[in-house]
Enzyme design. Structure first.
Site, short mmCIF file in Angstrom:
data_model
loop_
_atom_site.label_atom_id
_atom_site.label_comp_id
_atom_site.label_asym_id
_atom_site.label_seq_id
_atom_site.Cartn_x
_atom_site.Cartn_y
_atom_site.Cartn_z
N GLY A 141 0.81 -1.21 0.00
CA GLY A 141 0.00 0.00 0.00
C GLY A 141 0.85 1.26 0.00
O GLY A 141 1.78 1.41 -0.80
N ARG A 142 0.53 2.18 0.90
CA ARG A 142 1.22 3.47 0.93
C ARG A 142 2.66 3.38 1.44
O ARG A 142 3.41 4.35 1.35
CB ARG A 142 0.41 4.45 1.77
CG ARG A 142 -0.95 4.79 1.16
CD ARG A 142 -1.77 5.68 2.04
NE ARG A 142 -3.07 5.98 1.44
CZ ARG A 142 -4.03 6.66 2.05
NH1 ARG A 142 -3.84 7.11 3.28
NH2 ARG A 142 -5.18 6.88 1.44
N TYR A 143 3.03 2.24 1.99
CA TYR A 143 4.42 2.06 2.41
C TYR A 143 5.36 2.15 1.20
O TYR A 143 6.54 2.48 1.35
CB TYR A 143 4.60 0.71 3.11
CG TYR A 143 4.20 0.71 4.56
CD1 TYR A 143 5.16 0.80 5.57
CD2 TYR A 143 2.87 0.63 4.94
CE1 TYR A 143 4.81 0.79 6.91
CE2 TYR A 143 2.50 0.62 6.29
CZ TYR A 143 3.47 0.70 7.26
OH TYR A 143 3.12 0.71 8.59
N ASP A 229 12.22 -4.40 8.12
CA ASP A 229 11.08 -3.51 7.87
C ASP A 229 11.50 -2.42 6.91
O ASP A 229 12.67 -1.99 6.89
CB ASP A 229 10.60 -2.89 9.18
CG ASP A 229 9.81 -3.86 10.04
OD1 ASP A 229 9.53 -4.98 9.57
OD2 ASP A 229 9.47 -3.49 11.17
N GLN A 251 15.94 -4.30 20.69
CA GLN A 251 15.00 -3.21 20.51
C GLN A 251 15.51 -1.97 21.23
O GLN A 251 15.88 -2.02 22.41
CB GLN A 251 13.63 -3.63 21.06
CG GLN A 251 12.46 -3.13 20.26
CD GLN A 251 12.06 -1.70 20.63
OE1 GLN A 251 12.65 -1.09 21.50
NE2 GLN A 251 11.03 -1.19 19.96
N HIS A 284 13.77 -6.94 18.40
CA HIS A 284 12.99 -6.12 17.48
C HIS A 284 12.79 -6.90 16.18
O HIS A 284 13.75 -7.33 15.54
CB HIS A 284 13.74 -4.82 17.21
CG HIS A 284 12.90 -3.75 16.61
ND1 HIS A 284 13.38 -2.48 16.35
CD2 HIS A 284 11.61 -3.74 16.19
CE1 HIS A 284 12.42 -1.75 15.82
NE2 HIS A 284 11.34 -2.50 15.71
N TRP A 318 2.09 -7.92 20.31
CA TRP A 318 2.90 -7.28 19.28
C TRP A 318 3.08 -8.17 18.06
O TRP A 318 4.10 -8.14 17.39
CB TRP A 318 4.25 -6.83 19.87
CG TRP A 318 4.06 -5.67 20.80
CD1 TRP A 318 4.09 -5.69 22.16
CD2 TRP A 318 3.77 -4.32 20.43
NE1 TRP A 318 3.85 -4.45 22.67
CE2 TRP A 318 3.65 -3.57 21.64
CE3 TRP A 318 3.60 -3.65 19.22
CZ2 TRP A 318 3.36 -2.21 21.65
CZ3 TRP A 318 3.31 -2.30 19.23
CH2 TRP A 318 3.21 -1.59 20.43
N GLU A 321 6.23 -9.93 16.21
CA GLU A 321 7.34 -9.64 17.12
C GLU A 321 7.21 -10.42 18.42
O GLU A 321 8.22 -10.86 18.99
CB GLU A 321 7.42 -8.14 17.40
CG GLU A 321 8.64 -7.73 18.21
CD GLU A 321 8.85 -6.23 18.22
OE1 GLU A 321 9.53 -5.73 17.31
OE2 GLU A 321 8.30 -5.57 19.14
N TRP A 360 15.25 4.51 12.62
CA TRP A 360 13.83 4.40 12.33
C TRP A 360 13.37 5.62 11.54
O TRP A 360 13.82 6.75 11.77
CB TRP A 360 13.02 4.36 13.62
CG TRP A 360 13.31 3.24 14.56
CD1 TRP A 360 14.39 2.39 14.55
CD2 TRP A 360 12.51 2.85 15.68
NE1 TRP A 360 14.32 1.51 15.59
CE2 TRP A 360 13.17 1.77 16.32
CE3 TRP A 360 11.32 3.32 16.23
CZ2 TRP A 360 12.67 1.15 17.45
CZ3 TRP A 360 10.82 2.70 17.36
CH2 TRP A 360 11.48 1.62 17.95
N LYS A 363 7.16 7.32 12.20
CA LYS A 363 6.04 6.39 12.05
C LYS A 363 4.76 7.16 11.74
O LYS A 363 4.05 7.59 12.63
CB LYS A 363 5.87 5.56 13.33
CG LYS A 363 7.15 4.87 13.81
CD LYS A 363 7.64 3.82 12.81
CE LYS A 363 8.86 3.08 13.36
NZ LYS A 363 9.39 2.08 12.41
N GLU A 364 4.47 7.32 10.47
CA GLU A 364 3.27 8.04 10.03
C GLU A 364 2.11 7.06 9.85
O GLU A 364 1.57 6.88 8.76
CB GLU A 364 3.56 8.80 8.74
CG GLU A 364 4.66 9.83 8.88
CD GLU A 364 4.94 10.56 7.58
OE1 GLU A 364 4.63 11.77 7.51
OE2 GLU A 364 5.44 9.93 6.65
N ASN A 366 -0.93 7.14 10.69
CA ASN A 366 -2.22 7.69 10.25
C ASN A 366 -2.29 7.79 8.72
O ASN A 366 -3.37 7.77 8.13
CB ASN A 366 -2.46 9.07 10.86
CG ASN A 366 -1.36 10.06 10.47
OD1 ASN A 366 -0.19 9.70 10.44
ND2 ASN A 366 -1.75 11.29 10.21
N ARG A 369 -1.18 3.39 7.31
CA ARG A 369 -1.98 2.24 7.74
C ARG A 369 -3.48 2.42 7.47
O ARG A 369 -4.25 1.51 7.72
CB ARG A 369 -1.76 1.96 9.23
CG ARG A 369 -0.40 1.33 9.50
CD ARG A 369 -0.20 0.98 10.95
NE ARG A 369 1.06 0.28 11.16
CZ ARG A 369 1.54 -0.06 12.34
NH1 ARG A 369 0.85 0.22 13.44
NH2 ARG A 369 2.70 -0.70 12.44
#
Length: 372
Positions: A141-143, A229, A251, A284, A318, A321, A360, A363-364, A366, A369
């Site tokens: 998707g948007r990833y 990831d 992690q 992680h 999780w 994970e 990292w 983490k967007e 919204n 996802r």
């Protein structure tokens, strides 16, 4: 023309055909054609996952005959390191260089921090092996638009520099794949996978998908394999010091915490259950790796736990994970990477983090996802 003349003419024609055929199959074009088709495998009989091989996308050696011949050697089960002297931990690893952090586990596995390893010795050893390292990454998707291009560009710059690398890219829409120019010794394969309705299922189903690809082709193509990831960026060299039979990643938020405070799955009904009083580290799932067979074991066992939870109508806190942490509790990793290899700058930069290898991304959730 008499009979003798016809016989001589026939012999000349046959000889010419044999010579031409022999020259073709021994030419780069002939051998490349055969190898190219041998690499173009379909993963599933139902066609749900398809494989594209794009040697023509890049300018700098994404495909070479020498590398392919090495792949054929692997198919024949010829391990290149058999003839080499085994590298000992003490040859390249010095835990005393970083006394302020944990550098050796209770089961004597190294925890790799900047300053504890001698990269020159490792490069010399693995250079003789002519290793190939694989890297799997999922972008659904948007990833794809938000993270994949920067991940691949930075991996091309910092991941296993000087060694042959194959990127295994899993996307749900190959038409949205970014155009990235790779360097020498780097190639990639793209696989189209079916999207899931929930991001949690995407995260968990990757264990099944990776395992299928290892069994179908990856185990014959690489010596080591990492699974990462997509929402992270390489910042510095991620090199051969990370290679091992079974590799786990600490992690960043939990590497100094007491195990009883870890966010393990604490419900007994889950296959990922870890009771209080047990546990070594919190690992992680953004990075794990090892030899293809070890990674296959990891993915199969994690997916088995996920299926068991689904049958019992429970989902681990999780997701994959949680199952990965349960796996590494029962099957200790042979090498652990410090949080320098997967750091979150939101924590700051404490003194024990000397060189960040991967960071990292923001983490967007919204954005990426929603409506995956």
């Amino acid at each position: 023309m008499n009979v003798k003349g016809k016989v001589i003419l026939s012999m000349l024609v046959v000889s010419t055909v044999i010579v031409v055929f022999w020259e073709y199959i021994n030419s780069p074009e002939g051998s490349f054609l055969w190898l190219y088709h041998s690499k173009n495998s379909e993963l599933d009989d139902n066609g749900s996952q398809r494989d594209w091989w794009f040697p023509s996308w890049f300018k700098n050696g994404t495909h070479n005959d020498q590398g392919e011949e090495e792949g054929i050697d692997r198919d024949q089960g010829q391990r290149k390191e058999d003839s080499e002297e085994e590298l000992q931990l003490s040859d390249w690893f010095n835990p005393k260089k970083r006394p302020e952090v944990v550098t050796v586990t209770t089961w004597k596995a190294p925890v790799v921090w900047e300053g504890t390893f001698n990269r020159a010795i490792l490069e010399n050893y693995y250079g003789k092996q002519k290793i190939t390292v694989g890297l799997t990454v999922f972008a659904i998707g948007r990833y794809i638009e938000h993270y994949l291009e920067e991940f691949l560009t930075s991996a091309n710059r910092h991941f296993m520099v000087g060694h042959k690398v194959i990127f295994y890219i899993m996307v749900d829409d190959v038409s949205r794949l970014p155009l990235v120019e790779l360097g020498p010794l780097r190639s990639f394969k793209v696989f189209e996978v079916q999207p899931e309705k929930r991001w949690q299922d995407i995260s968990m189903m990757r264990m099944k998908t990776i395992g299928e690809h290892i069994m179908t082709h990856i185990q014959h193509e690489v010596d080591f394999l990492f699974c990462m990831d997509v929402d992270q960026v390489f910042q510095d060299t991620f090199g051969v010091e990370t290679l091992g039979q079974s590799v786990a990643q600490l992690q960043a938020w939990w590497y100094k915490a007491d195990p009883d405070t870890f966010t393990y799955e604490r419900r007994k009904e889950s296959a990922a259950y870890i009771p209080f009083g047990q546990g070594d580290f919190y690992y992680h799932a953004a990075i794990f790796g090892g030899t293809p067979i070890q990674v296959l074991n990891i993915t199969q066992e994690c997916f088995k736990g996920i299926l068991q939870d689904k049958k019992n109508d429970i989902e681990a806190e999780w997701h994959d994970e949680s199952h990965l942490n349960k796996y590494f509790l029962l099957n200790k990793p042979t090498k652990i990477l410090s949080p320098e290899y997967c750091w979150d700058y939101h924590i700051g930069l404490p003194s024990d983090i000397k060189t960040v290898k991967i960071s990292w991304q923001t983490k967007e959730y919204n954005l990426v996802r929603n409506n995956i």
